[in-house]
Design an enzyme around this catalytic site. Structure first.
Site, PDB file in Angstrom:
ATOM      1  N   LYS A  16      36.210  49.100  38.519  1.00  0.00           N
ATOM      2  CA  LYS A  16      37.460  47.749  38.927  1.00  0.00           C
ATOM      3  C   LYS A  16      36.723  46.378  38.761  1.00  0.00           C
ATOM      4  CE  LYS A  16      38.598  49.319  43.285  1.00  0.00           C
ATOM      5  NZ  LYS A  16      38.128  50.635  43.226  1.00  0.00           N
ATOM      6  N   HIS A  41      31.498  45.863  44.070  1.00  0.00           N
ATOM      7  CA  HIS A  41      31.754  45.460  42.602  1.00  0.00           C
ATOM      8  C   HIS A  41      30.813  44.540  42.041  1.00  0.00           C
ATOM      9  CE1 HIS A  41      36.480  45.098  43.843  1.00  0.00           C
ATOM     10  NE2 HIS A  41      35.830  46.452  43.936  1.00  0.00           N
ATOM     11  N   ARG A 304      26.493  59.446  42.713  1.00  0.00           N
ATOM     12  CA  ARG A 304      27.939  59.941  42.591  1.00  0.00           C
ATOM     13  C   ARG A 304      28.017  61.165  42.117  1.00  0.00           C
ATOM     14  NH1 ARG A 304      29.487  54.230  39.992  1.00  0.00           N
ATOM     15  NH2 ARG A 304      29.095  52.729  41.779  1.00  0.00           N
ATOM     16  N   SER A 412      38.794  50.322  28.621  1.00  0.00           N
ATOM     17  CA  SER A 412      37.417  49.550  28.547  1.00  0.00           C
ATOM     18  C   SER A 412      36.298  50.410  27.762  1.00  0.00           C
ATOM     19  CB  SER A 412      37.174  49.151  29.925  1.00  0.00           C
ATOM     20  OG  SER A 412      35.743  49.246  30.102  1.00  0.00           O
TER      21      SER A 412
END
Ligand code: IMP
Length: 429
Positions: A16, A41, A304, A412
């Protein structure tokens, strides 16, 4: 001219930061509307890397930042983040940052109870960030929270703390961790008041003025739809609503002010913390995605979990989140894989389901049904037009669009801001 809301369409960490930064450069004001400093972020601008948790990303681009009433604000974390970005050369003043006076504060007892409860859960941990987000939202709906505006009425704080401590000290004691003294908490709040209050105002009024002045507003979501407290993989979720509808209630504008809803999705799937993850990979490919994608939490440094793209889940997130177009990120991480899998639904106890059901047992039992596609050998990294992309990568993106039932609005292809293919300007509505 539309406003834009950006939300995550998976379990967070979809990239994001880059998309919000890119859109912030086209906006006049950036608004955070839910979550708190559990978000992270990363924004890379020139040779500076900014790691933001609570501050709206637009500040990096010199845009007005607004923290809405739907956010839970840890004043110590906020001041520390302001000091950090100032040391990196950014200007943050009451002229560039406004905070809703009706936002709830996170106090030191919130992270303490968050961590103590997680420890007590043992193997059944939610995997929270330990920042007190859940307890602060609990206090809000229990009507015992201390809010930003309360700092302007210091004479009321003692009684409010009594009510909070009645609740929390009993819990903390029961969990065998140190309790809090009212005097220490009160002293802390009285010291914070003059530092926080200059930023406070009824932001709904400013947003109304900005809207009437034709300004472009970017609503910056945190976490993601599958972590939404209603629509996510409950109870392995965060404690706020992360869907686009919250942009309205979490900042004090009507639903028609939210504008175009852009959902961010990674070209594969990741998740931090516990909870169901049907397409998770425990093999070399999972390892490769994590290594190449640098899949470590911005705040926590936690690795993650990684897996294949789950089109069934993203479709669900798109429907409940109100997403009109997706920004697909990190396509380049898949470069060189010979074969790719996309999950199109689940087999749950012998029955096919196109969505993830609400019951946790059924979620845990969901076995993904895959469609397999050939990968591509060429590099997609840095592509700035469809023509720059390997033909097979285009096919992969097109198939995702079909399966999730939403168009790709942005693509992206690297962490660089300009390595973006814009199919449609979200601000054009
Ligand atoms: P909490 O928001 O700290 O209560 O954590 C609840 C769940 O949301 C945990 O699984 C966290 O890992 C997850 N979570 C919270 N914030 C983020 C985020 O910004 N990105 C990804 N996961 C998050």
């Amino acid at each position: 001219m539309a406003n834009v809301a950006v939300i995550g369409a998976q379990w967070g960490d979809e990239g994001k930061g880059k998309v919000v930064d890119w859109l912030a450069s086209r906006a006049d004001v950036v608004v955070r509307f839910q979550g708190g400093h559990n978000a992270g972020h990363t924004l890379v601008v020139g040779n500076q890397t900014y790691k933001l948790s609570l501050l709206p990303s637009g500040l990096v681009r010199g845009k007005l930042g607004i923290i809405g009433n739907g956010v839970v604000v840890d004043p110590d974390a906020l001041l520390a983040e302001i000091a950090l970005v100032r040391s990196q050369g950014l200007t943050v003043t009451p002229e560039t940052l406004r905070i809703a006076d009706n936002a709830v504060l996170i106090l030191p007892l919130h992270p303490a109870i968050d961590k103590a409860r997680e420890a007590a859960r043992g193997d059944h941990k939610i995997g929270t960030t330990g920042r007190g987000i859940g307890p602060a939202y609990e206090d809000k709906v229990a009507r015992r929270a201390i809010r930003v505006a309360d700092l302007a009425e210091p004479e009321t704080l003692s009684a409010k703390l009594d009510e909070l401590l009645l609740h929390y000290n009993a819990l903390l004691q029961g969990l065998g961790v140190p309790t809090f003294s009212k005097d220490t908490l009160l002293d802390g709040l009285l010291k914070l008041a003059p530092q926080i209050l200059p930023y406070a105002e009824p932001v709904w009024e400013r947003l109304d003025e900005l809207r009437r002045g034709g300004k472009r507003i970017l609503f910056e979501g945190a976490q993601a739809v599958m972590l939404d407290v209603d629509h996510g993989t409950y109870p392995f979720v965060t404690s706020s609503n992360t869907v686009a509808a919250t942009a309205a209630s979490g900042s004090g504008v009507g639903p028609n002010a939210v504008g175009f809803v852009l959902g961010i999705a990674k070209a594969y799937t990741t998740r931090v913390g516990s909870g169901p993850f049907p397409t998770e990979l425990h093999d070399d490919i999972g390892q490769l995605l994590g290594d190449r994608g640098n899949e470590y939490g911005v705040n926590t440094g936690r690795r993650r979990r990684c897996g294949w793209f789950d089109a069934a889940m993203v479709r669900q997130a798109i429907k409940v989140g109100g997403v009109q177009g997706i920004a697909l990120t990190k396509l380049d991480i898949l470069d060189g894989l010979t074969e790719l899998k996309i999950c199109t639904g689940y087999r749950i106890n012998g029955t096919f389901s196109r969505h993830l059901p609400a019951a946790p047992g059924a979620q845990a039992a969901a076995v993904p049904e895959y469609e397999t596609m050939a990968g591509w050998a060429e590099s997609s990294r840095g592509a700035r037009s469809w023509a720059d992309l390997p033909a097979q990568a285009v096919k992969y993106v097109r198939r995702i669009e079909e399966l999730v039932e939403a168009p790709v609005t942005l693509l992206s292809t690297s962490p660089e801001r300009d390595d973006t293919i814009m199919v449609k300007d979200p601000f054009e509505g």
